[in-house]
Design an enzyme around this catalytic site. Sequence first.
Site, PDB file in Angstrom:
ATOM      1  N   CYS A  53       3.327  -0.242  -4.873  1.00 47.56           N
ATOM      2  CA  CYS A  53       3.104  -0.843  -3.689  1.00 47.56           C
ATOM      3  C   CYS A  53       4.197  -0.171  -2.519  1.00 47.56           C
ATOM      4  CB  CYS A  53       3.730  -2.209  -4.055  1.00 47.56           C
ATOM      5  SG  CYS A  53       2.590  -3.004  -4.953  1.00 47.56           S
ATOM      6  N   CYS A  80      -9.047  -2.204  -5.197  1.00 57.39           N
ATOM      7  CA  CYS A  80      -7.728  -2.275  -6.195  1.00 57.39           C
ATOM      8  C   CYS A  80      -6.871  -3.153  -5.786  1.00 57.39           C
ATOM      9  CB  CYS A  80      -7.040  -0.441  -5.840  1.00 57.39           C
ATOM     10  SG  CYS A  80      -8.095   0.559  -6.376  1.00 57.39           S
TER      11      CYS A  80
END
Lengths: 144, 387
Positions: free
Chosen positions: A102, A33
């Site tokens: 994130c 990913c």
Amino acid sequence: MYSDKVMDHFTNPRNVGEIPDADGVGEVGNEKCGDIMRIYLKIDNNVITDVKFKTYGCGAAVATSSMATELIKGKPLEEALKLTNKAVVEALDGLPPVKIHCSVLAEEAIKAAIADYLTKKGLDPKLFGIDLKACTGCCDSCHE
Amino acid sequence: MRIYADNAATTKVDNRVLEKMMPFFCEMYGNPSSVHSAGQEVKAAIDEARQQVADAIGCESKEIYFTAGGSEADNWAIKGIAKKYASKGKHIISTKIEHHAVLHALDALKKDGYEITLLDVDSEGFINLEELEKAIRPDTILITVMFANNETGVMEPIAEIGRIAKEHKVLFHTDAVQAVGHVPVNVKEMNIDMLSMSAHKFNAPKGVGALYVRKGIIMPNLIDGGGQEKGRRAGTENTAAIVGMGEAIKIAVENMEEESKKVSYLRDKLLNGLMERIPECKQNTPKSQNRLPGIANLSLKYIEGESILLMMDIKGICASSGSACTSGSLDPSHVLLALGLDHGTAHGSVRFSLDRFNTEEEVDYILEELPKIAERLRAMSPLWNKR
């Protein structure tokens, strides 16, 4: 695209590195990913005396790692456990919507490192309210 | 200082092109459809531009239809043919490495009951001609294969595909957005029935392109309205941009041989230099000579493309990447995955695309800076020590 704060933490990341004799290590994400964060903690008397990170990922992944480690450095564990991804985003003056994952990754990485420390001490992380969502680093794993 | 090495994304307008365009804003602003001289002088300029575009790809000017760009041309060609020949068949053949303007147009057709075969490519990005031939069925109405790929620069065997399509009496469209103005294109010799191009890829302005349609093929109208573009694509012409496109393609073709040599030299110096200077890289641009002059694509393992682009931008270098983070989706480039790259390697891809305005000094600068950036990001990457 990114705030000045994000660019600052991306270009001059704080706390990059490893702690060879770390008391707790946590890693989340995967290469598929495109994000991996590994956090090293040195803990003394329930206080995080040192923290380092290594991150593979985009600018936001590096900046959130840097900011998250800054926010928990020198803090008692109880306080570090209260760190949310939202606090990381706010401290960075915001992130683009596609990069919010994130900050989730950064929060999870810290929790994973603390969980590792507690497990080594023979304690159950769940008793401390740590519920690792097994973040894979893919957006769809945390944005259900 | 800024080094622009992203010419596959878009190019700068050549000064000579801009100069040619300027009168069409405040002086020659007539409507080409008007009978009076103010209109007719502009019509003459558009006719000239149409001829310049036709000369560049070896067709007649009446076979050129101006559009608003490459994506429009692709959509028109593919959906137009699909609609027109639906009674004959609903099968279309394409490849896994097409631009999204083609792939997403095909996806839209799939929802309307069309069957799409997407051919695989080998590790260099080439389709297999035998597989193409085998994929043709009685109900195949169109083959659409890109001339050259925007990410790696690989050039498909277009003349051979044209021959196969002709033998099987299937129409052949090619998205030549990256090729026109950079490598020789001849639609007659290559048996191309339809071809898409975009002006801003060869130093003309954005917002204009063209579709070549071989005479005898009657395309359904894209926009109904006035008589512009033979009534198939109505709307008052983007006159200045069309004139600019004509001038730019003329300049590009006139200087192609010389420029191609210069740009290939810079590309080789850059690509080979980076492969030598940075350990653990993978070259994604084919080693075969069937490739565009300007594109150098490589993957820097164990680091991620967006980080590399940001670091390079700080150093004044503009490039692009096929990582998921830069595509805004969860997956990295479909082109790099089709070559067989794993996700990690695709995330670490960097594409430089050079053109005639780039210099050797710029290449030397990139050769100095990128290895330092790679080292810095790898020192931060948990994958680098683990490898």
